[in-house]
Design an enzyme around this catalytic site. Structure first.
Site, PDB file in Angstrom:
ATOM      1  N   SER A  77       3.316  -1.687  10.550  1.00  0.00           N
ATOM      2  CA  SER A  77       4.772  -1.698  10.719  1.00  0.00           C
ATOM      3  C   SER A  77       5.419  -3.048  10.398  1.00  0.00           C
ATOM      4  O   SER A  77       6.386  -3.460  11.047  1.00  0.00           O
ATOM      5  CB  SER A  77       5.144  -1.239  12.134  1.00  0.00           C
ATOM      6  OG  SER A  77       4.717   0.089  12.344  1.00  0.00           O
ATOM      7  N   LYS A 136       0.060   4.258  -0.395  1.00  0.00           N
ATOM      8  CA  LYS A 136      -0.629   5.461   0.111  1.00  0.00           C
ATOM      9  C   LYS A 136      -0.387   6.634  -0.858  1.00  0.00           C
ATOM     10  O   LYS A 136      -0.321   6.397  -2.065  1.00  0.00           O
ATOM     11  CB  LYS A 136      -0.167   5.765   1.541  1.00  0.00           C
ATOM     12  CG  LYS A 136      -0.279   4.526   2.433  1.00  0.00           C
ATOM     13  CD  LYS A 136      -0.086   4.776   3.885  1.00  0.00           C
ATOM     14  CE  LYS A 136      -0.207   3.460   4.634  1.00  0.00           C
ATOM     15  NZ  LYS A 136      -0.116   3.593   6.073  1.00  0.00           N
ATOM     16  N   GLU A 170      -5.565  -4.314  11.125  1.00  0.00           N
ATOM     17  CA  GLU A 170      -4.533  -3.300  11.251  1.00  0.00           C
ATOM     18  C   GLU A 170      -4.781  -2.471  12.506  1.00  0.00           C
ATOM     19  O   GLU A 170      -5.595  -1.523  12.469  1.00  0.00           O
ATOM     20  CB  GLU A 170      -4.559  -2.371  10.036  1.00  0.00           C
ATOM     21  CG  GLU A 170      -4.238  -3.062   8.737  1.00  0.00           C
ATOM     22  CD  GLU A 170      -3.627  -2.078   7.741  1.00  0.00           C
ATOM     23  OE1 GLU A 170      -2.499  -2.293   7.331  1.00  0.00           O
ATOM     24  OE2 GLU A 170      -4.292  -1.083   7.409  1.00  0.00           O
ATOM     25  N   GLU A 187      -6.809   5.210   7.855  1.00  0.00           N
ATOM     26  CA  GLU A 187      -6.501   6.605   7.496  1.00  0.00           C
ATOM     27  C   GLU A 187      -7.706   7.273   6.833  1.00  0.00           C
ATOM     28  O   GLU A 187      -7.954   8.458   7.024  1.00  0.00           O
ATOM     29  CB  GLU A 187      -5.257   6.649   6.586  1.00  0.00           C
ATOM     30  CG  GLU A 187      -3.993   6.390   7.395  1.00  0.00           C
ATOM     31  CD  GLU A 187      -2.845   5.793   6.621  1.00  0.00           C
ATOM     32  OE1 GLU A 187      -2.900   5.739   5.384  1.00  0.00           O
ATOM     33  OE2 GLU A 187      -1.884   5.352   7.277  1.00  0.00           O
ATOM     34  N   ASN A 245       0.861  -1.186   0.000  1.00  0.00           N
ATOM     35  CA  ASN A 245       0.000   0.000   0.000  1.00  0.00           C
ATOM     36  C   ASN A 245       0.898   1.237   0.000  1.00  0.00           C
ATOM     37  O   ASN A 245       1.440   1.611   1.029  1.00  0.00           O
ATOM     38  CB  ASN A 245      -0.895  -0.028   1.254  1.00  0.00           C
ATOM     39  CG  ASN A 245      -1.729   1.227   1.395  1.00  0.00           C
ATOM     40  OD1 ASN A 245      -1.843   2.026   0.448  1.00  0.00           O
ATOM     41  ND2 ASN A 245      -2.311   1.421   2.560  1.00  0.00           N
ATOM     42  N   GLY A 281       2.445   2.683  10.699  1.00  0.00           N
ATOM     43  CA  GLY A 281       3.430   3.735  10.458  1.00  0.00           C
ATOM     44  C   GLY A 281       4.171   4.199  11.692  1.00  0.00           C
ATOM     45  O   GLY A 281       4.829   5.242  11.664  1.00  0.00           O
ATOM     46  N   HIS A 316      -9.709   1.646   5.113  1.00  0.00           N
ATOM     47  CA  HIS A 316      -8.412   1.826   5.782  1.00  0.00           C
ATOM     48  C   HIS A 316      -8.577   2.862   6.900  1.00  0.00           C
ATOM     49  O   HIS A 316      -9.314   3.835   6.754  1.00  0.00           O
ATOM     50  CB  HIS A 316      -7.364   2.299   4.769  1.00  0.00           C
ATOM     51  CG  HIS A 316      -5.980   2.255   5.313  1.00  0.00           C
ATOM     52  ND1 HIS A 316      -5.502   3.207   6.184  1.00  0.00           N
ATOM     53  CD2 HIS A 316      -4.971   1.363   5.145  1.00  0.00           C
ATOM     54  CE1 HIS A 316      -4.250   2.900   6.519  1.00  0.00           C
ATOM     55  NE2 HIS A 316      -3.906   1.780   5.898  1.00  0.00           N
TER      56      HIS A 316
HETATM   57  P1  PGA Z   1       2.746   0.589   7.657  1.00  0.00           P
HETATM   58  O1  PGA Z   1       1.309   0.808   7.023  1.00  0.00           O
HETATM   59  O2  PGA Z   1       3.281  -0.723   7.144  1.00  0.00           O
HETATM   60  O3  PGA Z   1       3.553   1.760   7.217  1.00  0.00           O
HETATM   61  O4  PGA Z   1       2.560   0.547   9.151  1.00  0.00           O
HETATM   62  C1  PGA Z   1       0.407  -0.256   6.911  1.00  0.00           C
HETATM   63  C2  PGA Z   1      -0.899   0.207   6.337  1.00  0.00           C
HETATM   64  O5  PGA Z   1      -1.326   1.326   6.615  1.00  0.00           O
HETATM   65  O6  PGA Z   1      -1.545  -0.523   5.564  1.00  0.00           O
END
Ligand code: PGA
Length: 249
Positions: free
Chosen positions: A205, A11, A163, A93, A9, A169, A91
């Site tokens: 992460s 983003k 998640e 976000e 992903n 992140g 997601h």
């Molecule tokens: P990340 O993001 O691996 O940077 O923690 C995962 C995600 O948001 O799908």
């Protein structure tokens, strides 16, 4: 699922230059399914840069309607016409910054399935919810509303991604027992509705160092990877590290 599924992903990251570089250096192995989710504006470039490499393309979001006056949005059926296979729905976000709610998540799943896209439905608790002991409740509520009136008799291609919001992140991967508990709960909840196995990815992460041990947790069928998927080297390293360790019947 016989092979682990590793989903990149990106983003709102990347550039046309970076995209070419990513695929030139891509060195995957046949023991995992890989998917890349670029920003929508790079979808076509991504498809042509992939050529005949074994990596599928998906999108990070769709809108809740199939067409109409929705400035700036993209529909599932438009994407299907481009040979897009996967779509992330819900997601954290988007839930956090675009105020996406459970009803919209459910609407998007309906449309994705109708267009024969494979939805990757994201659920997860915030740090506050975990600290308040609400993790199970939150996961169940998110699942139940996401899957409300979703009939999977004809389209069994659907994926859930657990998640934890606090792990995305942040470099804070959830402990193995927390992942195990969450994935078991998700599996049990889905089993009460559907009589087939729905793959469950872990995200938060994931990187080349922790992927090999995380993939051995029961009911972890792959990963949704953000930061560590932006560079070909680290993405491929995750794929290689997990395929050494993936054991499923
Ligand atoms: P990340 O993001 O691996 O940077 O923690 C995962 C995600 O948001 O799908």
């Amino acid at each position: 699922m016989s092979k682990p599924l590793i989903v990149a992903n990106w983003k709102m990251n990347g550039s046309l230059e970076g995209l070419k570089d990513f695929f030139e250096k891509l060195d995957l192995c046949e023991y995992a399914e890989a998917v890349v989710l670029p920003p929508a504006v790079y979808i076509r470039d991504c498809i042509s840069a992939i050529g005949n490499r074994a990596i599928a393309v998906g999108i990070q979001n769709i809108w809740t309607e199939d067409a109409g006056a929705f400035t700036g949005e993209i529909s599932a059926s438009m994407l299907k016409a481009l040979n897009i296979q996967y779509v992330i729905i819900g997601h954290s976000e988007r839930r956090q910054y675009m105020y996406e709610n459970d009803k919209q998540v459910n609407d998007k799943i309906h449309l994705a399935l109708k267009a024969e896209l494979i939805p990757i439905i994201c659920i997860g608790e915030t740090l506050k919810e975990r600290e308040n002991g609400q993790t199970d409740l939150v996961l169940k509520e998110q699942l139940n509303s996401a899957f409300e009136n979703i009939n999977l008799d004809n389209q069994k291609n659907i994926i859930v991604a657990y998640e934890p919001v606090w792990a995305i992140g942040t470099g804070l991967t959830a402990e193995k027992n927390k992942i195990l508990d969450a994935h078991s709960l998700i599996k049990e909840t889905l089993e009460t509705i559907y009589n087939f196995n729905i793959p469950i990815l872990y995200g938060g992460s994931v990187n080349a160092d922790n992927a090999a041990s995380l993939i051995n947790i029961e009911n972890v069928d792959g990963f949704l990877v953000g930061g560590a998927s932006l560079k070909s080297e680290s993405f491929c390293q995750i794929v290689k590290n997990i395929t050494k360790n993936f054991e499923r019947s």
